[in-house]
Scaffold this motif. Structure first.
Motif, PDB file in Angstrom:
ATOM      1  N   PRO A 237       0.827  -1.212   0.000  1.00  0.00           N
ATOM      2  CA  PRO A 237       0.000   0.000   0.000  1.00  0.00           C
ATOM      3  C   PRO A 237       0.858   1.258   0.000  1.00  0.00           C
ATOM      4  CG  PRO A 237       0.056  -0.983   2.189  1.00  0.00           C
ATOM      5  CD  PRO A 237       0.762  -1.947   1.279  1.00  0.00           C
ATOM      6  N   LEU A 238       0.290   2.323  -0.513  1.00  0.00           N
ATOM      7  CA  LEU A 238       0.977   3.614  -0.526  1.00  0.00           C
ATOM      8  C   LEU A 238       0.902   4.240   0.865  1.00  0.00           C
ATOM      9  CD1 LEU A 238      -0.352   4.913  -3.934  1.00  0.00           C
ATOM     10  CD2 LEU A 238       2.056   4.573  -3.375  1.00  0.00           C
ATOM     11  N   GLN A 239       2.047   4.638   1.395  1.00  0.00           N
ATOM     12  CA  GLN A 239       2.099   5.211   2.739  1.00  0.00           C
ATOM     13  C   GLN A 239       1.972   6.735   2.663  1.00  0.00           C
ATOM     14  OE1 GLN A 239       2.112   3.219   5.374  1.00  0.00           O
ATOM     15  NE2 GLN A 239       2.250   1.408   4.065  1.00  0.00           N
ATOM     16  N   ARG A 240       0.845   7.183   2.121  1.00  0.00           N
ATOM     17  CA  ARG A 240       0.591   8.624   2.036  1.00  0.00           C
ATOM     18  C   ARG A 240      -0.845   8.893   2.443  1.00  0.00           C
ATOM     19  NH1 ARG A 240       3.105  11.698  -3.168  1.00  0.00           N
ATOM     20  NH2 ARG A 240       1.517  13.167  -2.470  1.00  0.00           N
ATOM     21  N   PRO A 241      -1.063   9.765   3.426  1.00  0.00           N
ATOM     22  CA  PRO A 241      -2.443  10.019   3.874  1.00  0.00           C
ATOM     23  C   PRO A 241      -3.282  10.766   2.856  1.00  0.00           C
ATOM     24  CG  PRO A 241      -0.887  11.485   4.982  1.00  0.00           C
ATOM     25  CD  PRO A 241      -0.062  10.497   4.228  1.00  0.00           C
ATOM     26  N   ASP A 242      -2.642  11.430   1.871  1.00  0.00           N
ATOM     27  CA  ASP A 242      -3.419  12.191   0.894  1.00  0.00           C
ATOM     28  C   ASP A 242      -3.819  11.367  -0.322  1.00  0.00           C
ATOM     29  OD1 ASP A 242      -0.770  11.984   0.143  1.00  0.00           O
ATOM     30  OD2 ASP A 242      -0.689  13.932  -0.843  1.00  0.00           O
ATOM     31  N   VAL A 243      -3.436  10.093  -0.371  1.00  0.00           N
ATOM     32  CA  VAL A 243      -3.839   9.224  -1.481  1.00  0.00           C
ATOM     33  C   VAL A 243      -5.191   8.599  -1.135  1.00  0.00           C
ATOM     34  CG1 VAL A 243      -3.309   7.141  -2.787  1.00  0.00           C
ATOM     35  CG2 VAL A 243      -1.480   8.745  -2.204  1.00  0.00           C
ATOM     36  N   PRO A 244      -6.258   8.890  -1.902  1.00  0.00           N
ATOM     37  CA  PRO A 244      -7.578   8.348  -1.564  1.00  0.00           C
ATOM     38  C   PRO A 244      -7.668   6.855  -1.847  1.00  0.00           C
ATOM     39  CG  PRO A 244      -7.680   9.520  -3.646  1.00  0.00           C
ATOM     40  CD  PRO A 244      -6.290   9.747  -3.102  1.00  0.00           C
ATOM     41  N   ALA A 245      -8.656   6.227  -1.195  1.00  0.00           N
ATOM     42  CA  ALA A 245      -8.845   4.788  -1.376  1.00  0.00           C
ATOM     43  C   ALA A 245      -9.197   4.448  -2.826  1.00  0.00           C
ATOM     44  CB  ALA A 245      -9.952   4.295  -0.441  1.00  0.00           C
ATOM     45  N   GLU A 246      -9.916   5.358  -3.517  1.00  0.00           N
ATOM     46  CA  GLU A 246     -10.274   5.085  -4.908  1.00  0.00           C
ATOM     47  C   GLU A 246      -9.035   4.952  -5.793  1.00  0.00           C
ATOM     48  OE1 GLU A 246     -13.453   7.925  -3.244  1.00  0.00           O
ATOM     49  OE2 GLU A 246     -11.310   7.544  -3.057  1.00  0.00           O
ATOM     50  N   LEU A 247      -8.018   5.774  -5.543  1.00  0.00           N
ATOM     51  CA  LEU A 247      -6.790   5.696  -6.339  1.00  0.00           C
ATOM     52  C   LEU A 247      -6.021   4.415  -6.028  1.00  0.00           C
ATOM     53  CD1 LEU A 247      -4.745   6.775  -8.292  1.00  0.00           C
ATOM     54  CD2 LEU A 247      -3.872   8.310  -6.516  1.00  0.00           C
ATOM     55  N   SER A 248      -5.962   4.038  -4.756  1.00  0.00           N
ATOM     56  CA  SER A 248      -5.282   2.785  -4.402  1.00  0.00           C
ATOM     57  C   SER A 248      -5.957   1.592  -5.057  1.00  0.00           C
ATOM     58  CB  SER A 248      -5.267   2.619  -2.876  1.00  0.00           C
ATOM     59  OG  SER A 248      -4.493   3.637  -2.256  1.00  0.00           O
TER      60      SER A 248
END
Length: 560
Positions: A237-248
């Motif tokens: 997973p991307l360890q960035r709080p500004d990356v939304p779940a939809e993008l992941s």
């Protein structure tokens, strides 16, 4: 051993050499200034020491493919392809002066909005290549340049292949392991349009993560480690709080291990990224697709909003006498680059959401003209700021408080200025408070110097357990047999390491079979068997692009 020194820049008529831009495994890229027309161009020159005919064919194919694709706004433009006076093929390309994303993603924090914008625009370029029957097969951040207009541009179609040849990629060279899909490492390797979707998603993931998708900080990241993780481990997973779940979720689907679980097309992946932009209330990035097949991809009703942000242009032809479009001739769209409101609807163009139709413009103009009592020409006349109104126009009504100001003599601007200052102070204070208490500080990343000569590299370890399997003892009259050579990858294989396979001690008249074959990212290959030789032995050696070489390991047919 030190890295390979760059070759001498060739003397080219009409071009003046300026500096070296970069070096690769088989070519150097130089910056030249063209005399006519005057502009700076990047020229990719094949090394004079490259004798492998397959590499030369790939170089020529790259020039042809990029010339075919370079009318796309997100593909680097090709100006010319020729052979220099010292017999080196070269390609003259658009010069993109800004740092490419291969440099940027490890040195700076790229925003979610920028990563989405780049992903959508490059998805349009990849979809265009696929509709023309071309697989790129080497999509990665370093192959996304940035033009002077700050637009990403895909380059390096050097190992691209025709889409129908996806099951015949034995001769792949130069593919980049960190962004390659699992099917590249199967035996035999495979490729289709979904392979490019995986690599594009891995590129977007890298822009957001600041590292390659399956790289582990503080752990060993050799080529064999990366191949194992790509083939068997889940996407971290991307360890960035500004990356939304939809993008992941979109990245996880695009990078599924099984190609059947991915988006079917680059267009579908680009639509998924546009949907994320909508959910984040970001401006939806325009995606340009040139379709030479005369048909657009099917879509559902819920995609109508995204259709307005996807231009699928057909290659239109018009008969100069009848005005019809015969199927026998074809030319480029004469309205390319014109505002969508002015392009003819019969040509298959879809206006963007921000561009009103011609009829809507006419209706709006007529309505405005009737409401103001002015003529139609008056209503569409553009005036510079501060221009005086026409005599027919009534004088502007005084603003609220203007009569009081004239009556009392007290100006209102001090109070307006004070209110504006208070609003700015409160806004800045709230922003600083949110950043301090709610948003974590970004992790500081180590940076690497650019254009610094690397330290001498140690020699890599040799391959292990070489196996020879004759798969075609006799190919028929005038056609040699074939043998599959396979081996075990050494544990210490580096990311830039590759293998060289070659027949040993052949007679001088067997030059056709004596040429070495370099293998990248794989642990097997197929080579032709030299005829009429009593003893045949194959050598396999590990090399790297810094000039390091392992011991030569030999294996002979017939148990020798």
């Amino acid at each position: 051993m030190s890295p390979r020194p760059p070759s001498a820049p060739p003397r080219l008529a009409g071009y003046e050499f300026e500096k070296l831009l970069g070096s690769g495994g088989f070519a150097d890229v130089f910056l030249y200034r063209q005399a006519r027309p005057q502009r700076r161009v990047a020229i990719k020159v094949l090394l004079s020491t490259v004798l492998d005919e397959s590499v030369r064919r790939q170089f020529d194919a790259e020039a042809n493919v990029m010339a075919q694709m370079s009318t796309h706004p997100s593909i680097v433009t090709i100006h010319q392809a020729e052979v220099s006076g010292d017999h080196r093929p070269y390609i003259v390309m658009e010069y993109c002066s800004r740092p490419n994303y291969g440099v940027r993603f490890r040195k700076e924090r790229i925003t979610v909005a920028e990563a989405l914008r780049v992903g959508v625009q490059i998805a349009g370029a990849v979809e265009t290549a696929h509709r023309a029957g071309i697989l790129h097969r080497d999509i990665k951040p370093a192959n996304i340049l940035v033009t002077d207009y700050n637009r990403p541009a895909l380059t390096d179609f050097g190992i691209s292949i025709v889409a129908g040849q996806g099951n015949d990629v034995e001769d792949s060279q130069g593919m980049s392991i960190p962004w390659s899909p699992p099917e590249f490492f199967t035996d035999p390797p495979r490729a289709d349009v979904r392979s490019d979707v995986f690599s594009l998603a891995a590129t977007v993931h890298s822009l957001l993560a600041g590292q390659t998708p399956f790289e582990r900080r503080g752990q060993r990241n050799t080529a064999s480690d990366l191949i194992h993780r790509i083939s068997s481990e889940p996407l971290p997973p991307l360890q960035r709080p500004d990356v939304p779940a939809e993008l992941s979720r979109a990245l996880s689907v695009a990078m599924a291990k099984d190609p059947a679980g991915r988006y079917d097309t680059a267009l579908a992946f680009g639509r998924a990224l546009q949907q994320v932009e909508l959910s984040l209330s970001l401006p939806v990035t325009q995606m340009d697709v040139l379709d030479e097949r005369g048909s657009t991809a099917p879509h559902h009703g819920e995609d109508d909003e995204l259709d307005a942000h996807t231009r699928i242009r057909k290659v239109a032809t018009v008969d100069p006498e009848t005005g019809t479009r015969p199927g026998s001739k074809r030319r480029l769209d004469p309205y390319a680059g014109v505002a969508p409101a002015l392009a003819p609807s019969a040509g298959g163009y879809q206006p963007s959401a921000s561009a009103p139709s011609t009829s809507a413009v006419s209706a709006a103009s007529a309505s405005a003209a009737s409401a103001s009592g002015a003529s139609a020409s008056e209503s569409t006349l553009l005036r510079p700021a501060g221009a005086l109104p026409s005599a027919a126009s009534p004088p502007p009504a005084p603003a609220d408080g203007a009569e009081d100001e004239e009556r009392t003599g007290t100006p209102a601007w001090p109070f307006v200025t004070l209110a504006a200052v208070l609003v700015i102070v409160l806004g800045v204070g709230a922003t600083l408070g949110v950043r301090h208490f709610l948003i974590p500080e970004p992790e500081e990343r180590a940076t690497t110097d650019i254009n610094v000569v690397a330290d001498p590299a140690a020699n890599p370890d040799p391959p292990r357990d070489i196996e020879l399997q004759v798969i075609a003892p006799d190919g028929g009259p005038g056609e040699p047999g074939k043998v599959r050579v396979s081996w075990q990858i050494p544990d210490t294989l580096g990311e830039d390491d590759f293998f060289r396979v070659q027949w040993a001690e052949l007679p001088s008249n067997y030059q056709e079979f004596a040429a070495p074959k370099d293998v990248y990212g794989q642990y097997s290959t197929v080579i032709d068997i030299p005829p009429q030789q009593a003893k045949l032995c194959v050598t396999v050696q590990t090399l790297n692009r810094n000039g390091g070489a392992s011991q030569v390991v030999e294996k002979c047919l017939n148990g020798g």
